[in-house]
Design a protein around this motif. Structure first.
Motif, PDB file in Angstrom:
ATOM      1  N   VAL B 291       0.845  -1.201   0.000  1.00  0.00           N
ATOM      2  CA  VAL B 291       0.000   0.000   0.000  1.00  0.00           C
ATOM      3  C   VAL B 291       0.880   1.250   0.000  1.00  0.00           C
ATOM      4  O   VAL B 291       0.605   2.212  -0.718  1.00  0.00           O
ATOM      5  CB  VAL B 291      -0.946  -0.006   1.222  1.00  0.00           C
ATOM      6  N   GLY B 292       1.950   1.216   0.782  1.00  0.00           N
ATOM      7  CA  GLY B 292       2.863   2.356   0.844  1.00  0.00           C
ATOM      8  C   GLY B 292       3.452   2.684  -0.513  1.00  0.00           C
ATOM      9  O   GLY B 292       3.516   3.846  -0.914  1.00  0.00           O
ATOM     10  N   ALA B 293       3.873   1.647  -1.230  1.00  0.00           N
ATOM     11  CA  ALA B 293       4.475   1.872  -2.550  1.00  0.00           C
ATOM     12  C   ALA B 293       3.449   2.459  -3.517  1.00  0.00           C
ATOM     13  O   ALA B 293       3.744   3.402  -4.262  1.00  0.00           O
ATOM     14  CB  ALA B 293       5.027   0.558  -3.091  1.00  0.00           C
ATOM     15  N   ILE B 294       2.223   1.917  -3.490  1.00  0.00           N
ATOM     16  CA  ILE B 294       1.178   2.438  -4.395  1.00  0.00           C
ATOM     17  C   ILE B 294       0.879   3.884  -4.045  1.00  0.00           C
ATOM     18  O   ILE B 294       0.745   4.751  -4.926  1.00  0.00           O
ATOM     19  CB  ILE B 294      -0.096   1.571  -4.301  1.00  0.00           C
ATOM     20  N   LEU B 295       0.819   4.149  -2.745  1.00  0.00           N
ATOM     21  CA  LEU B 295       0.510   5.507  -2.291  1.00  0.00           C
ATOM     22  C   LEU B 295       1.513   6.523  -2.836  1.00  0.00           C
ATOM     23  O   LEU B 295       1.133   7.590  -3.332  1.00  0.00           O
ATOM     24  CB  LEU B 295       0.524   5.498  -0.759  1.00  0.00           C
ATOM     25  N   LEU B 296       2.797   6.162  -2.791  1.00  0.00           N
ATOM     26  CA  LEU B 296       3.817   7.099  -3.284  1.00  0.00           C
ATOM     27  C   LEU B 296       3.631   7.379  -4.780  1.00  0.00           C
ATOM     28  O   LEU B 296       3.754   8.518  -5.223  1.00  0.00           O
ATOM     29  CB  LEU B 296       5.223   6.528  -3.037  1.00  0.00           C
ATOM     30  N   SER B 297       3.308   6.338  -5.564  1.00  0.00           N
ATOM     31  CA  SER B 297       3.114   6.553  -6.999  1.00  0.00           C
ATOM     32  C   SER B 297       1.874   7.390  -7.269  1.00  0.00           C
ATOM     33  O   SER B 297       1.848   8.192  -8.189  1.00  0.00           O
ATOM     34  CB  SER B 297       2.913   5.233  -7.742  1.00  0.00           C
ATOM     35  N   VAL B 298       0.828   7.142  -6.456  1.00  0.00           N
ATOM     36  CA  VAL B 298      -0.428   7.863  -6.684  1.00  0.00           C
ATOM     37  C   VAL B 298      -0.226   9.368  -6.485  1.00  0.00           C
ATOM     38  O   VAL B 298      -0.772  10.176  -7.230  1.00  0.00           O
ATOM     39  CB  VAL B 298      -1.545   7.318  -5.761  1.00  0.00           C
ATOM     40  N   ILE B 299       0.603   9.737  -5.508  1.00  0.00           N
ATOM     41  CA  ILE B 299       0.818  11.168  -5.273  1.00  0.00           C
ATOM     42  C   ILE B 299       1.379  11.819  -6.542  1.00  0.00           C
ATOM     43  O   ILE B 299       0.849  12.835  -7.016  1.00  0.00           O
ATOM     44  CB  ILE B 299       1.812  11.423  -4.116  1.00  0.00           C
ATOM     45  N   SER B 300       2.424  11.232  -7.103  1.00  0.00           N
ATOM     46  CA  SER B 300       3.025  11.895  -8.271  1.00  0.00           C
ATOM     47  C   SER B 300       2.094  11.813  -9.471  1.00  0.00           C
ATOM     48  O   SER B 300       2.051  12.724 -10.302  1.00  0.00           O
ATOM     49  CB  SER B 300       4.403  11.320  -8.584  1.00  0.00           C
ATOM     50  N   ASN B 301       1.310  10.742  -9.562  1.00  0.00           N
ATOM     51  CA  ASN B 301       0.330  10.634 -10.637  1.00  0.00           C
ATOM     52  C   ASN B 301      -0.689  11.777 -10.547  1.00  0.00           C
ATOM     53  O   ASN B 301      -0.979  12.454 -11.540  1.00  0.00           O
ATOM     54  CB  ASN B 301      -0.369   9.270 -10.544  1.00  0.00           C
ATOM     55  N   ILE B 302      -1.202  12.019  -9.338  1.00  0.00           N
ATOM     56  CA  ILE B 302      -2.191  13.094  -9.175  1.00  0.00           C
ATOM     57  C   ILE B 302      -1.567  14.441  -9.528  1.00  0.00           C
ATOM     58  O   ILE B 302      -2.173  15.270 -10.210  1.00  0.00           O
ATOM     59  CB  ILE B 302      -2.734  13.120  -7.722  1.00  0.00           C
ATOM     60  N   LEU B 303      -0.319  14.643  -9.080  1.00  0.00           N
ATOM     61  CA  LEU B 303       0.339  15.923  -9.366  1.00  0.00           C
ATOM     62  C   LEU B 303       0.514  16.107 -10.874  1.00  0.00           C
ATOM     63  O   LEU B 303       0.429  17.224 -11.383  1.00  0.00           O
ATOM     64  CB  LEU B 303       1.690  15.992  -8.663  1.00  0.00           C
ATOM     65  N   ASN B 304       0.759  15.000 -11.593  1.00  0.00           N
ATOM     66  CA  ASN B 304       0.903  15.105 -13.047  1.00  0.00           C
ATOM     67  C   ASN B 304      -0.435  15.340 -13.731  1.00  0.00           C
ATOM     68  O   ASN B 304      -0.489  15.904 -14.825  1.00  0.00           O
ATOM     69  CB  ASN B 304       1.525  13.831 -13.614  1.00  0.00           C
ATOM     70  N   LEU B 305      -1.502  14.858 -13.127  1.00  0.00           N
ATOM     71  CA  LEU B 305      -2.821  14.992 -13.760  1.00  0.00           C
ATOM     72  C   LEU B 305      -3.459  16.338 -13.481  1.00  0.00           C
ATOM     73  O   LEU B 305      -4.506  16.659 -14.026  1.00  0.00           O
ATOM     74  CB  LEU B 305      -3.756  13.881 -13.266  1.00  0.00           C
ATOM     75  N   THR B 306      -2.873  17.100 -12.599  1.00  0.00           N
ATOM     76  CA  THR B 306      -3.451  18.406 -12.288  1.00  0.00           C
ATOM     77  C   THR B 306      -2.370  19.461 -12.431  1.00  0.00           C
ATOM     78  O   THR B 306      -1.200  19.141 -12.553  1.00  0.00           O
ATOM     79  CB  THR B 306      -3.954  18.443 -10.830  1.00  0.00           C
ATOM     80  N   SER B 307      -2.782  20.695 -12.424  1.00  0.00           N
ATOM     81  CA  SER B 307      -1.751  21.729 -12.432  1.00  0.00           C
ATOM     82  C   SER B 307      -2.146  22.867 -11.504  1.00  0.00           C
ATOM     83  O   SER B 307      -2.078  24.013 -11.852  1.00  0.00           O
ATOM     84  CB  SER B 307      -1.493  22.227 -13.850  1.00  0.00           C
ATOM     85  N   ILE B 308      -2.598  22.494 -10.310  1.00  0.00           N
ATOM     86  CA  ILE B 308      -3.002  23.546  -9.387  1.00  0.00           C
ATOM     87  C   ILE B 308      -1.869  23.952  -8.456  1.00  0.00           C
ATOM     88  O   ILE B 308      -1.901  25.013  -7.862  1.00  0.00           O
ATOM     89  CB  ILE B 308      -4.217  23.123  -8.527  1.00  0.00           C
ATOM     90  N   ILE B 309      -0.870  23.067  -8.349  1.00  0.00           N
ATOM     91  CA  ILE B 309       0.229  23.382  -7.434  1.00  0.00           C
ATOM     92  C   ILE B 309       1.469  23.695  -8.258  1.00  0.00           C
ATOM     93  O   ILE B 309       1.735  23.036  -9.266  1.00  0.00           O
ATOM     94  CB  ILE B 309       0.482  22.178  -6.502  1.00  0.00           C
TER      95      ILE B 309
END
Lengths: 320, 333
Positions: B291-309
């Protein structure tokens, strides 16, 4: 602002100078030190290769001695600089500073001791610490692809961009790219994320772009390593909407692809060759041998590479 | 999907910590992140995106499973990123070298894949022996090899990139890009490694020894646990995991360069810790690590899919989420 002197003229002077037997007459002895980053990625490997080439050529002349030091960090480079001064007793220095701010004082000290200093690519924070500055053209690195893409897309379409590691060089390139795109309201730059000049990161960023945007006409990958990852992501997603992937820096594999026309997505590139180090070393050594000075600023132009002129930018022996 | 066996069935001295929360913290964190992701971009919740994320997690995830054993045993391995890069480079060199001998490409690729696992095992074995027989701190041994592995790759690659021969790359490609029942191969391998790891950790004597050693090495020694042998096996196991991750990685880009695998060691360690394993060793879970490994990938995936930050703050967002999840996961006395 910068005094833009085109390289062609200088290179010509340098080549004539080296070949000319006249040189031997009025020649001073030159003990030149070269301090550059170690080969930890392909561009830096190219730097090391070109420094070696310059040394090989220059040392055919018995009056010229070249010592090359590669460092994997700013503190190491500062130490090497000291060694060059005290042990090797150099009288001229060509340095590509690992970090601008950290190396400024050490370089200033070298200059204060009478060493002739040419700084390459990454500038110092205080230009008084150098005699001459030679760099690649980061503005053109962003401007040339922007102009090419605008024209290729006929002023209409969607572009995604990949940026390098967050640095001032990267900002300069991105600003230049955006400045051109401002004149083309039909083109939308959908997003620009950092691929860190790295294949893996670029692959992931591109995968997510492909998920997020249903229509992408062109990709500005801003570096050939990143373009490599981008191409794989497009291939995997089997997307047909992307017409152009524009890399940058003229890595030999990409230039070869251009020459062979083996990938329809790769149609052009922009030069930013580590060869500028070779030019800087030769120019410095030859000017010093004649007791001359280099112009304060020399910008090695970044030019468009297409299938037609690709062979001029293909260096199969270089690791880059 | 992943086993949640976090019970400490052993009679080992780890019993003190036996009463442990299951991997609630990371699961909760992952669920929250997925909700945020879906709200920010509808494409987040698509099957394709999910599979992309899982596939790219596979490398770090597989390494993290091995790392979980090492950390539970009270050790650490800082070299896994460099090791992966060197294995990738050497197997590419090897395959390119034997391809002209006239072997069928499939055989060449098989040799390359076997070499990757074998090399990983050997490197891990060397770590284990240096740590146990050589009596050097794991931190120091692996800090040393971190530099050694990457330097040799840079040397072999002449600073540039080692690229797999095109015909071989075509044959090898499906190992990363292919799928079985609609699920990419790397995800299947990841599941298999995680299941195997969970079984090994919770259902075998070896797994209990690992936990016992991490909990209290002296007591384990008195309890007649062969501490040295267990430790050597643990590092070799991590090496094998790195080898497996690398054999999946090579077909992705078909090349290795000195930037390959940079900072993977920190990602793998972060996945293990976010997953609820104690850095001081003694107890941990494979399920949490996954779960930890998936969580880390999901964070960068979300950041790539958005551009609010601001793109400059990506690493900060990751840091905040890691700390927040670790906070949710903290163990009560």
């Amino acid at each position: 602002m910068k005094n833009r002197i085109r390289l062609h003229a200088l290179a010509a002077v340098a080549t004539i100078g080296l070949a000319s037997p006249l040189l031997a007459q009025a020649q001073n002895k030159v003990n030149l030190g070269v301090a550059i980053p170690a080969a930890t990625h392909s561009f830096a490997a190219g730097l090391v290769y070109w420094a070696g080439e310059a040394k090989k050529e220059l040392e055919k002349d018995p009056n010229i001695k070249v010592t090359i030091k590669t460092a994997s960090g700013a503190p190491e480079q500062a130490n090497q600089l000291q060694d060059l001064l005290t042990a090797t007793k150099i009288d001229s220095l060509v340095i590509l500073p690992f970090e601008s701010a950290a190396l400024t004082r050490p370089v200033a000290q070298a200059k204060a001791k009478g060493v002739y200093v040419t700084v390459v690519d990454r500038g110092l924070t205080d230009t008084a610490a150098q005699d001459a500055y030679v760099s690649g053209d980061n503005t053109a690195f962003g401007k040339v692809p922007a102009e090419y893409l605008a024209k290729a897309l006929n002023g209409k379409g969607n572009i995604v961009a990949l940026r390098g590691i967050p640095t001032t060089i990267d900002n300069e390139r991105m600003d230049a790219f955006n400045a051109v795109m401002k004149n083309h309201p039909g083109i939308k730059v959908l997003d620009a994320k950092h691929g860190n000049w790295n294949r893996d990161d670029a692959f992931k960023v591109m995968q997510d772009y492909l998920t997020r945007f249903k229509q992408i006409d062109a990709v500005w990958a801003a570096d050939d390593d990143m373009a490599f990852g981008v191409l794989r992501a497009i291939e995997q997603a089997k997307r047909k909407d992307i017409r152009i992937v524009f890399g940058g820096a003229g890595a030999k594999a990409m230039v070869k692809t251009l020459m062979d026309g083996s990938n329809p997505l790769i149609q052009a590139n922009v030069s930013y060759s580590p060869k500028f180090l070779y030019d800087a070393i030769k120019m410095t050594a030859l000017a010093r041998a004649k007791g001359e000075k280099l112009p304060a600023n020399t910008i090695v132009p970044s030019v468009l590479i297409t299938k037609q002129n690709a062979k001029d930018f293909y260096f199969p022996n270089s690791p880059f | 999907m992943q086993p949640e066996h976090t019970d400490n069935t052993g009679k080992a001295p780890a019993a003190r910590r036996a009463l442990r929360l299951p991997a609630v913290g990371p699961l909760l964190g992952l669920a929250l992140l997925c909700i945020v992701g879906t709200m920010l971009n509808g494409e987040f919740a698509t099957v394709d995106n999910g599979l992309n994320v899982l596939t790219r997690t596979a490398f770090i995830g597989i390494i993290a499973v091995g790392m979980c054993f090492v950390i539970i045993s009270g050790g650490i391995d800082l070299s896994v990123g460099s090791m992966a890069a060197l294995i990738a480079g050497v197997t590419i060199l090897l395959m390119n070298r034997i391809a002209p001998l006239g072997w069928p490409p499939v055989a060449v690729v098989m040799v390359g894949m076997a070499a990757a696992v074998l090399l990983g095992a050997l490197f891990g074995l060397a770590h284990g022996l240096l740590i146990t027989r050589g009596r050097i701190e794991p931190f120091i041994v692996t800090l040393g090899t971190l530099g050694i592995f990457r330097a040799y790759l840079t040397y072999f690659a002449d600073g540039g990139a080692l690229t797999l021969d095109n015909t071989l790359a075509d044959v090898y490609g499906p190992v990363y890009y292919g799928s079985l029942l609609g699920v990419p191969i790397p995800v299947w391998v990841f599941i298999a490694v995680a299941l195997g790891g969970a079984l090994l950790l919770n259902r075998t004597a070896y797994g209990r020894y690992v936990q016992a050693i991490g909990s209290n090495e002296q007591v384990a020694r008195y309890a007649a646990v062969d501490v040295d042998r267990t430790k050597v096996l643990t590092y070799a196991l991590l090496g094998v995991c790195v080898g497996i991750a690398t054999l999946l990685y090579v077909p992705r880009l078909g090349s290795a360069s000195p930037t390959t695998g940079l900072l993977w060691e920190l990602e793998a360690i972060a996945a293990v810790i976010v997953g609820g394993t104690a850095l001081r060793g003694g107890a941990g879970s494979i399920g949490g690590t996954v779960v930890g490994a998936i969580l880390l990938s999901v964070i960068s995936n979300i950041l790539n899919l958005t551009s609010i930050i601001s793109v400059y703050l990506n690493a900060a967002v990751q840091g905040f989420v890691i700390i927040a999840v670790a906070f949710m996961q903290r163990r009560r006395p």
